[in-house]
Design a protein around this motif. Structure first.
Motif, short mmCIF file in Angstrom:
data_model
loop_
_atom_site.label_atom_id
_atom_site.label_comp_id
_atom_site.label_asym_id
_atom_site.label_seq_id
_atom_site.Cartn_x
_atom_site.Cartn_y
_atom_site.Cartn_z
N GLY A 154 0.81 -1.21 0.00
CA GLY A 154 0.00 0.00 0.00
C GLY A 154 0.84 1.26 0.00
N ALA A 155 1.91 1.27 0.80
CA ALA A 155 2.78 2.44 0.87
C ALA A 155 3.51 2.67 -0.45
CB ALA A 155 3.77 2.28 2.01
N LEU A 156 3.94 1.60 -1.11
CA LEU A 156 4.63 1.74 -2.39
C LEU A 156 3.72 2.33 -3.45
CD1 LEU A 156 6.72 -1.57 -2.64
CD2 LEU A 156 7.61 0.76 -2.46
N ILE A 157 2.47 1.88 -3.48
CA ILE A 157 1.53 2.43 -4.46
C ILE A 157 1.22 3.88 -4.14
CG2 ILE A 157 -0.88 2.29 -5.21
CD1 ILE A 157 -0.57 -0.71 -5.36
N ALA A 158 1.15 4.22 -2.85
CA ALA A 158 0.94 5.62 -2.46
C ALA A 158 2.11 6.48 -2.92
CB ALA A 158 0.76 5.72 -0.95
N ARG A 159 3.34 5.98 -2.77
CA ARG A 159 4.51 6.71 -3.28
C ARG A 159 4.44 6.85 -4.80
NH1 ARG A 159 9.55 7.15 -0.35
NH2 ARG A 159 10.24 8.07 -2.33
N GLU A 160 4.01 5.78 -5.46
CA GLU A 160 3.90 5.81 -6.92
C GLU A 160 2.90 6.86 -7.38
OE1 GLU A 160 2.67 2.70 -10.48
OE2 GLU A 160 3.43 1.92 -8.59
N GLU A 161 1.82 7.02 -6.60
CA GLU A 161 0.78 8.01 -6.93
C GLU A 161 1.11 9.40 -6.39
OE1 GLU A 161 -1.83 7.50 -8.85
OE2 GLU A 161 -1.52 5.33 -9.11
N ASP A 162 2.29 9.55 -5.77
CA ASP A 162 2.76 10.82 -5.22
C ASP A 162 1.83 11.35 -4.12
OD1 ASP A 162 4.64 12.85 -5.00
OD2 ASP A 162 3.61 14.15 -6.43
N TYR A 163 1.38 10.46 -3.23
CA TYR A 163 0.55 10.88 -2.09
C TYR A 163 1.43 11.56 -1.04
CZ TYR A 163 -3.56 8.20 -3.63
OH TYR A 163 -4.64 7.74 -4.32
N PHE A 176 8.25 5.34 3.45
CA PHE A 176 8.11 6.80 3.31
C PHE A 176 9.47 7.50 3.25
CE2 PHE A 176 7.91 10.97 5.48
CZ PHE A 176 7.17 11.65 4.52
N ILE A 177 10.44 7.05 4.06
CA ILE A 177 11.71 7.76 4.15
C ILE A 177 12.75 7.27 3.14
CG2 ILE A 177 11.35 8.28 6.58
CD1 ILE A 177 13.29 6.08 7.32
N LEU A 178 12.47 6.17 2.45
CA LEU A 178 13.43 5.67 1.48
C LEU A 178 13.62 6.66 0.33
CD1 LEU A 178 12.55 1.87 1.11
CD2 LEU A 178 14.62 2.83 2.12
N PRO A 179 14.83 6.81 -0.17
CA PRO A 179 15.06 7.70 -1.32
C PRO A 179 14.37 7.17 -2.58
CG PRO A 179 17.06 6.50 -0.76
CD PRO A 179 16.07 6.21 0.33
N ASN A 180 14.14 8.07 -3.51
CA ASN A 180 13.37 7.72 -4.71
C ASN A 180 14.02 6.62 -5.53
OD1 ASN A 180 11.27 9.53 -4.28
ND2 ASN A 180 12.34 11.21 -5.32
N ASN A 181 15.35 6.58 -5.60
CA ASN A 181 15.98 5.55 -6.41
C ASN A 181 15.77 4.15 -5.82
OD1 ASN A 181 17.66 6.34 -4.27
ND2 ASN A 181 19.49 5.53 -5.27
N TRP A 182 15.66 4.06 -4.49
CA TRP A 182 15.32 2.78 -3.85
C TRP A 182 13.88 2.40 -4.16
CZ3 TRP A 182 17.80 0.79 1.15
CH2 TRP A 182 19.17 1.06 1.15
N ILE A 183 13.00 3.40 -4.10
CA ILE A 183 11.58 3.15 -4.37
C ILE A 183 11.40 2.65 -5.79
CG2 ILE A 183 9.31 4.25 -4.63
CD1 ILE A 183 10.10 3.77 -1.75
#
Length: 207
Positions: free
Chosen positions: A18-27, A76-83
């Protein structure tokens, strides 16, 4: 012990999904936590409503909320390249959550002597319910209705457990691995349940 392990595995996998998809959607941070928690616990809420288990039982799982909070915070705190790398694993995390919660939901239904059909429904909704709520909140078409064979694998867990074919921790772990394996195969080979015949013919012509 098996019960607790399934709870932890499912909660971790779905909270991360859920958190990964939220990051993907730029929540924003609130959206990330809401989507992570609803993915991790939404299936259990739906299951409890359907088979008559008190809803407040969900709130008695303090340690699971702490585990989910920690997992969501890390995402949430992981850098974008890790995400970007982790996004490729969303299907894997989702498959683990699906399998773990489907088995847990089926066992829950069996423990209260629910009828066979209720065991299958409990497995399906516990396994797929969180992902369904996640997709709705994220503005996506729920995978349970259109993705490569999804809810069927959760129902399979309920079917085998309802028939008392799975006994003991080793058999449970084997079932979890089987469901994860076939869910990932479904995605890789694009296995689908039948759609409308005309649509299926159109897809064949498009290929």
């Amino acid at each position: 012990m098996t019960w607790d392990i399934l709870n932890i595995i499912g909660t971790l996998a779905f909270a991360i999904s859920g958190a990964l998809i939220a990051r993907e959607e730029d929540y924003d941070i609130l959206g990330i936590y809401v989507l992570g928690f609803t993915t991790a616990f939404g299936g259990g809420l739906v299951r409890n409503l359907l088979i008559g288990i008190p809803i407040e039982n969900i709130w008695k799982q303090d340690y699971l909320f702490e585990i989910a909070f920690l997992a969501i915070t890390i995402v949430f705190i992981l850098p974008n390249n890790w995400i970007d790398h982790l996004k490729k694993c969303v299907v894997f995390f989702d498959a683990i959550g699906l399998a773990a919660f489907a088995i847990q939901g089926a066992n829950y239904a069996v423990s209260i002597d629910a009828p066979f059909i209720a065991v299958i429904i409990a497995a399906t909704m516990t396994g797929a319910g969180g992902g369904m709520i996640r997709d709705v909140f994220a503005g996506r078409k729920p995978m349970i209705f259109r993705s490569e064979i999804y809810a069927l694998w959760a129902a399979f867990a309920g079917f085998t457990i309802g028939l008392d074919l799975i006994r003991g921790p080793y058999a449970t772990i084997f079932l979890l691995i089987v469901i994860v394996f076939f869910r990932i195969l479904s995605v890789y080979f694009k296995w689908n349940l039948p759609h409308n015949i005309q649509n299926d013919n159109k897809r064949s012509l498009d290929r």
